[in-house]
Design an enzyme around this catalytic site. Sequence first.
Site, PDB file in Angstrom:
ATOM      1  N   TYR A  23       0.755  -1.174   0.039  1.00 14.93           N
ATOM      2  CA  TYR A  23      -0.163   0.061   0.093  1.00 14.93           C
ATOM      3  C   TYR A  23       0.771   1.280   0.059  1.00 14.93           C
ATOM      4  CZ  TYR A  23      -3.202  -3.652   1.812  1.00 14.93           C
ATOM      5  OH  TYR A  23      -3.956  -4.721   2.057  1.00 14.93           O
ATOM      6  N   TYR A 150     -14.786  -5.481   3.414  1.00 16.06           N
ATOM      7  CA  TYR A 150     -13.366  -5.698   2.766  1.00 16.06           C
ATOM      8  C   TYR A 150     -13.144  -7.099   3.336  1.00 16.06           C
ATOM      9  CZ  TYR A 150      -8.317  -5.836   2.679  1.00 16.06           C
ATOM     10  OH  TYR A 150      -6.951  -6.300   2.201  1.00 16.06           O
ATOM     11  N   ASP A 244     -16.761 -13.747   7.777  1.00 14.35           N
ATOM     12  CA  ASP A 244     -15.313 -13.418   7.798  1.00 14.35           C
ATOM     13  C   ASP A 244     -15.026 -12.813   9.149  1.00 14.35           C
ATOM     14  OD1 ASP A 244     -12.539 -11.928   7.349  1.00 14.35           O
ATOM     15  OD2 ASP A 244     -13.075 -11.054   5.307  1.00 14.35           O
ATOM     16  N   LYS A 274      -5.320 -13.633  11.361  1.00 10.65           N
ATOM     17  CA  LYS A 274      -4.785 -12.396  12.326  1.00 10.65           C
ATOM     18  C   LYS A 274      -4.203 -12.868  13.775  1.00 10.65           C
ATOM     19  CE  LYS A 274      -5.889  -9.041   9.506  1.00 10.65           C
ATOM     20  NZ  LYS A 274      -4.910  -8.151   8.851  1.00 10.65           N
TER      21      LYS A 274
END
Length: 433
Positions: A23, A150, A244, A274
């Site tokens: 990014y 997202y 998700d 994560k």
Amino acid sequence: MAQAAGDNPRWLAEGRGHLWLPYTQMKTAPEPLPVVSAEGVRLRLADGTELVDGIASWWTVAHGYRHPHIEQAVKRQLETLPHVMLGGLAHEPAATLAARLAKMLPGDLDHVFFSESGSVSVEIALKMAVQYWLNKGERRTRFLSFTGGYHGDTFVTMSVCDPEEGMHTMFRGVVPEQLIADLPTDDETAARLDALLETHGHAIAAVVVEPLVQGAGGMKFHDAETLRRLRAACDRYGILLIFDEIFVGFARTGLGMFACAAAGVLPDIITLSKALTGGTLPLAATVARARVFDAFWDDDPLKALMHGPTYMGNALACAAANASLDLFEREDRLGQAQRIERQLSAELEPARGLPGVRDVRALGGIGVIELSHLGDAAWLKQRFRELGVWLRPFGTILYTTPPLTIGEGDLRHLTGALVTVAGEWSDRFGKGE
């Protein structure tokens, strides 16, 4: 303070021209900060500066950096079996972890498929949903997701992210566009969703949603009733429901270990990553209910799930994950998230009412100051570094998701920096609406 470019360590000077960062516009970006070690909630830079990590390395380091229990588990595993393919073979850390996740998750979410990253785990969930229908004799190839959502940076996951608010707008049309709807947060949006499913339901393999909090799409919160509406709609039209939970799983919301259990809504497939390994090694899991798995249980070899990441179920990563689950079981991470929420709510409140501040909100280990419009993103990041914290705002969202083990003093340091920067931003840019 960040180091000047000339004071950077040799390894950064030599590698900077070759290291492509995420990014990041490499031509104009400032030098990345050279981290040489981490401990607890702090990052140590090459010049000795310490920063309180307010985003837990993209939401992974739930137990703090270098937790000895996880480190010891990984070292023990390294001495016996660092990795072996799961194609035709198995090992104890993966088998134990699969069984533990199945026991922790609600209902019959008990068939675990491992991969190396969150984006890939969502890809697998989507692929699993399509093949589920193919194995049952139907061809359903579309997905429905939500504004503000997202789900990752890989090609198909980009197609189920919000096409307007996310970072993937330039890729529109590269892969088939999916259906995007507003979350059914009230009767009106629920009716619009129902109409959409009435028209397209026969072609939809699955609905995919981030339960309770949409993370990278803006840290947007919604309630359990929204998820109950989704579950009911999917049941009416015979569509699979994917949760998700890569961001919200493992106590981040403070409402429960998993958002699905806290909301009392059982998805057909859930994705996890994560905090799964406590931020030590890459690992993700796609977990399916029995009825999904049963569609693949057949004498026909072509009805097997046609997917197999090379490093899936890596033994070192699974050992780290098992140690991470030990800590979630032994130490009160859920209570810590609730304590963090109380402190965030109280200490971020002074930002409410500042010119240009749209909202202040907190849920579990998530604190947000939402600005009304963009200012100078580079200035924001630099000011946080100058105040001794590592925070990485996106768009108009100033947020913190610290390690759940953070102490009161370090959390006050983070909230103080957030409120200070919000106030300074308000003076500079707040009247630019």
